[in-house]
Motif scaffolding. Structure first.
Motif: not given
Length: 178
Positions: A19-22, A26-28, A32-33
């Motif tokens: 969950s933390i990696v996901s 998602l934050g990364l 980037t966007v």
């Protein structure tokens, strides 16, 4: 039983790590966007700014061109007046008349120097000096039939500078005399 509890805790820990990696991925992705959108916006603002500045510069150049053109037209009109004044109501164009008109027009802010060039190639300066020497680059002025201006580069005090010449023919009884 302890083994069952430890297994449940291990599964929960792995699930939490996923969950933390996901969330981090998602934050990364969002970061980037946002960065790409920001860079695109900066490029767009830069392009718009360049267009606005180019348009302003073009308008400034047009205004300067109009001012210089109007000034040149005014200067040529003054020269035409001087040419008419030189021969107005005189039977012969004398040195005295030439120097009088040169002095009158040299006091105007429009001119740095005022000269009269006779058809014989005599150059009359505003300080009262007459040159009968070779005119060099200025010889083509004798062929001018109407008021005009031209520029050429000359060596002045060791520097190559642009000099603007405003020229008007002087006519006496319809014949060009200088």
């Amino acid at each position: 039983m302890r083994l069952g509890v430890a297994m449940k805790q291990l599964r929960r820990k792995k699930k939490n790590e996923r969950s933390i990696v996901s969330i981090l991925l998602l934050g990364l992705l969002v970061l980037t966007v946002c960065l790409v959108i920001c860079l695109v916006h900066i490029a767009d603002v830069k392009r718009i700014f360049q267009l606005v500045k180019t348009e302003e510069s073009y308008k400034d150049v047009q205004n300067a061109e109009k001012i210089i053109s109007d000034h040149a037209d005014k200067t040529l009109d003054l020269l035409d007046q001087a040419a008419v004044l030189m021969t107005n109501d005189v039977g012969e164009l004398t040195d005295e008349i030439i120097f009088e008109v040169i002095q009158q027009y040299s006091s105007l802010d429009e001119f740095d120097n005022v000269y009269y060039l006779s058809d014989e190639g005599r150059l009359y300066r505003q300080d009262g000096v007459i040159h009968d020497k070779d005119l060099g680059m200025l010889e083509h002025i004798l062929d001018m039939e109407k008021a005009d201006c031209f520029a050429q580069y000359e060596n002045v005090d060791g520097k190559n500078i642009g000099v603007s010449y405003f020229v008007a023919p002087v006519r006496l009884n319809g014949e060009k005399v200088g």
